[in-house]
Design a protein around this motif. Sequence first.
Motif: not given
Length: 260
Positions: A1, A20-21, A24-25, A27, A42, A115-116
């Motif tokens: 992260m 939001l994290e 994002r987990c 995939l 996280t 994106d990051q």
Amino acid sequence: MDSFPDDDDRQFAFTLARGLEILRCFLPGVAALGNKDFVERTGLSKATVSRLAYTLTELGYLRHDKVARNYRLGGGVLSMGYPLLASMRIRQIARPFMRELALQVRGSVSLGMRDQSNMVYIECCPGDKRIRARPDVGAVRPILRMAMGRAWLAAVTPQEREVALNRLRIAVPDQWQLYGAQVQQALHDYQQAGVCFSYGDMQKNAYGVAAPLCAQIDAETLVFNCAVPAQSAQGRRLIDDIAPRLLTMVSNVEIAAGLR
């Protein structure tokens, strides 16, 4: 992260960021996750994860399977992304040029944005079937491993590049250790030829060359990538043939889009 700002940043909404994290987990290949998975990915406490997952479910961003006791992404996530894609007129403009190049070189041509610590694909024209795991719209790939990501780093301002590289060193130290030298070479290549390369760093059987648009679109730096089977790019074909074709395509897109 990716790391959060310092705790004394009063403008940063940490609760929103943690929610939001959780999202994002997920995939590709990871369709369902439980609270334990969220905790591991996280570093958040079980109580925080439980509260966030419940809230995201109530808002439609997660779906809870009571039998399997896990979560899947909900329709709310997809509906959030569509307005962005629909508003990107550059996708419609670029598509015929991308398709033509894909046929010329028997490769895959894509358009992406950052994106990051990843690049996310916003348009794709599939090419040669020998390239495995050809990306689709919405797919993400690590910035440091791909020509597209390296071209993004080369195209942005020195200040933006330094901030991004510092975050990448912290967020993905293993990738930086493996590909840092290739990134520095890519920055040199961009200064010399206007393109960046990847020789099997993303997929062993695929070589890539990438070039950015000359101007930002809606404050985003967008990058075109052309991937071809490694065996078809032996010798200097990637440099002497495919890279010039990609630059010509990018120039044609820029003209069609009124960027030059």
